[in-house]
Design a protein around this motif. Structure first.
Motif, mmCIF file in Angstrom:
data_model
loop_
_atom_site.group_PDB
_atom_site.id
_atom_site.type_symbol
_atom_site.label_atom_id
_atom_site.label_comp_id
_atom_site.label_asym_id
_atom_site.label_seq_id
_atom_site.Cartn_x
_atom_site.Cartn_y
_atom_site.Cartn_z
ATOM 1 N N VAL A 1 37.551 45.758 36.671
ATOM 2 C CA VAL A 1 36.495 46.084 35.717
ATOM 3 C C VAL A 1 36.618 45.149 34.512
ATOM 4 O O VAL A 1 37.642 45.113 33.846
ATOM 5 N N LEU B 1 31.470 54.078 37.282
ATOM 6 C CA LEU B 1 31.744 52.864 38.048
ATOM 7 C C LEU B 1 31.127 52.949 39.447
ATOM 8 O O LEU B 1 30.623 51.948 39.968
ATOM 9 N N LEU C 1 31.703 52.158 29.291
ATOM 10 C CA LEU C 1 32.518 51.362 30.204
ATOM 11 C C LEU C 1 33.061 50.111 29.522
ATOM 12 O O LEU C 1 34.131 49.617 29.881
#
Length: 92
Positions: free
Chosen positions: A29, A20, A64
């Motif tokens: 996020v 990140l 992610l």
């Protein structure tokens, strides 16, 4: 003569927090933010014919993305890979 430090392209050697930070994502996020940020890098490195770095950011998007999906899942109290790692430590 000093040897320049090589960039580690193995996505497994990075924590979620480190990934990140690379993308400069500090809060909230979401898959949309991850796609937007990683796509910019993927496009850049593809234009430079740097397949290794483009693949690094593709791997980052996938990892992610899994994290963002779990954050959005109301049933998930914790990030599953972290929970699995904790269970492994406790079992050993």
């Amino acid at each position: 003569m000093s040897n320049p430090q090589k960039f580690d392209k193995n996505i497994d050697n990075y924590t979620i927090t480190e990934l990140l930070l690379i993308l400069d994502v500090e809060t909230h996020v979401t898959q949309e933010i991850i796609d937007e940020k990683t796509s910019a890098y993927i496009d850049r490195f593809e234009n430079e014919d740097n397949t290794e770095m483009a693949n690094f950011f593709r791997d980052m998007r996938e990892r992610l993305g899994d994290y963002a999906e779990q954050l959005e899942d109301a049933d998930a109290d914790v990030y599953m890979p972290a929970e699995q790692q904790t269970e492994t430590w406790l079992d050993n």
